[in-house]
Motif scaffolding. Sequence first.
Motif, PDB file in Angstrom:
ATOM      1  N   UNK A 185      -4.554   5.354  -2.548  1.00  0.00           N
ATOM      2  CA  UNK A 185      -5.951   5.222  -2.188  1.00  0.00           C
ATOM      3  C   UNK A 185      -6.800   4.859  -3.386  1.00  0.00           C
ATOM      4  N   UNK A 186      -8.071   5.104  -3.245  1.00  0.00           N
ATOM      5  CA  UNK A 186      -9.058   4.761  -4.261  1.00  0.00           C
ATOM      6  C   UNK A 186     -10.051   5.907  -4.349  1.00  0.00           C
ATOM      7  N   UNK A 187     -10.231   6.446  -5.534  1.00  0.00           N
ATOM      8  CA  UNK A 187     -11.220   7.501  -5.747  1.00  0.00           C
ATOM      9  C   UNK A 187     -12.197   7.001  -6.801  1.00  0.00           C
ATOM     10  N   UNK A 188     -13.401   6.668  -6.388  1.00  0.00           N
ATOM     11  CA  UNK A 188     -14.412   6.168  -7.315  1.00  0.00           C
ATOM     12  C   UNK A 188     -13.991   4.905  -8.043  1.00  0.00           C
ATOM     13  N   UNK A 189     -13.262   4.025  -7.369  1.00  0.00           N
ATOM     14  CA  UNK A 189     -12.802   2.783  -7.977  1.00  0.00           C
ATOM     15  C   UNK A 189     -11.485   2.899  -8.710  1.00  0.00           C
ATOM     16  N   UNK A 190     -10.933   4.098  -8.790  1.00  0.00           N
ATOM     17  CA  UNK A 190      -9.667   4.331  -9.498  1.00  0.00           C
ATOM     18  C   UNK A 190      -8.514   4.317  -8.491  1.00  0.00           C
ATOM     19  N   UNK A 206       7.271   3.053  -8.026  1.00  0.00           N
ATOM     20  CA  UNK A 206       6.647   1.733  -8.167  1.00  0.00           C
ATOM     21  C   UNK A 206       5.768   1.513  -6.939  1.00  0.00           C
ATOM     22  N   UNK A 207       4.491   1.203  -7.185  1.00  0.00           N
ATOM     23  CA  UNK A 207       3.521   1.026  -6.110  1.00  0.00           C
ATOM     24  C   UNK A 207       3.064  -0.426  -6.046  1.00  0.00           C
ATOM     25  N   UNK A 208       2.919  -0.922  -4.812  1.00  0.00           N
ATOM     26  CA  UNK A 208       2.436  -2.277  -4.569  1.00  0.00           C
ATOM     27  C   UNK A 208       1.146  -2.185  -3.754  1.00  0.00           C
ATOM     28  N   UNK A 209       0.040  -2.533  -4.411  1.00  0.00           N
ATOM     29  CA  UNK A 209      -1.274  -2.521  -3.763  1.00  0.00           C
ATOM     30  C   UNK A 209      -1.794  -3.953  -3.731  1.00  0.00           C
ATOM     31  N   UNK A 210      -1.445  -4.724  -2.690  1.00  0.00           N
ATOM     32  CA  UNK A 210      -1.746  -6.164  -2.675  1.00  0.00           C
ATOM     33  C   UNK A 210      -3.217  -6.515  -2.691  1.00  0.00           C
ATOM     34  N   UNK A 211      -4.111  -5.596  -2.353  1.00  0.00           N
ATOM     35  CA  UNK A 211      -5.547  -5.865  -2.327  1.00  0.00           C
ATOM     36  C   UNK A 211      -6.204  -5.635  -3.691  1.00  0.00           C
ATOM     37  N   UNK A 212      -5.422  -5.252  -4.729  1.00  0.00           N
ATOM     38  CA  UNK A 212      -5.961  -4.980  -6.070  1.00  0.00           C
ATOM     39  C   UNK A 212      -5.367  -5.949  -7.079  1.00  0.00           C
ATOM     40  N   UNK A 213      -6.054  -6.095  -8.177  1.00  0.00           N
ATOM     41  CA  UNK A 213      -5.496  -6.800  -9.339  1.00  0.00           C
ATOM     42  C   UNK A 213      -5.633  -5.875 -10.522  1.00  0.00           C
ATOM     43  N   UNK A 214      -4.567  -5.493 -11.197  1.00  0.00           N
ATOM     44  CA  UNK A 214      -3.193  -5.865 -10.860  1.00  0.00           C
ATOM     45  C   UNK A 214      -2.744  -5.163  -9.581  1.00  0.00           C
ATOM     46  N   UNK A 246       0.810  -1.219   0.000  1.00  0.00           N
ATOM     47  CA  UNK A 246       0.000   0.000   0.000  1.00  0.00           C
ATOM     48  C   UNK A 246       0.846   1.272   0.000  1.00  0.00           C
ATOM     49  N   UNK A 247       1.998   1.185  -0.637  1.00  0.00           N
ATOM     50  CA  UNK A 247       2.916   2.315  -0.660  1.00  0.00           C
ATOM     51  C   UNK A 247       3.752   2.258  -1.934  1.00  0.00           C
TER      52      UNK A 247
END
Length: 124
Positions: free
Chosen positions: A64-69, A33-41, A19-20
Amino acid sequence: MKARTRWDVVCTVEDLVPDSGIAVWTKDGPVAVFYLPHRLPALFAVSHTDPFSGSNVLARGITGDVGGEPVVASPLYKQHFSLRSGVCLEDDGVQVRTYPVLLDGDRILLELPVSADQMDTQAA
């Protein structure tokens, strides 16, 4: 004519922080380079340079997430940049460069442009 690219190893999975973002140096300049383990990709890469300030800070932004983005908020002026397209959500006329990113075993690779100088060196 399509620009030439190549895949370069920029870090390993162990270097990533969930998440960072982390900053890596490439032949194309600094990249976040960002790693968001709760998302695919789960992996995203954008230019590390904030276009509003010119400072290399985006890897230190808040994800974060803004409207699914999936987004990163610049730590300086707080604009949100899409991690998929690079477009600024507050000003769609501004964007940061995005990079295709690939997980290969424990290595993180980015698809980067090959300059004419690099093509000459590879051909020699």
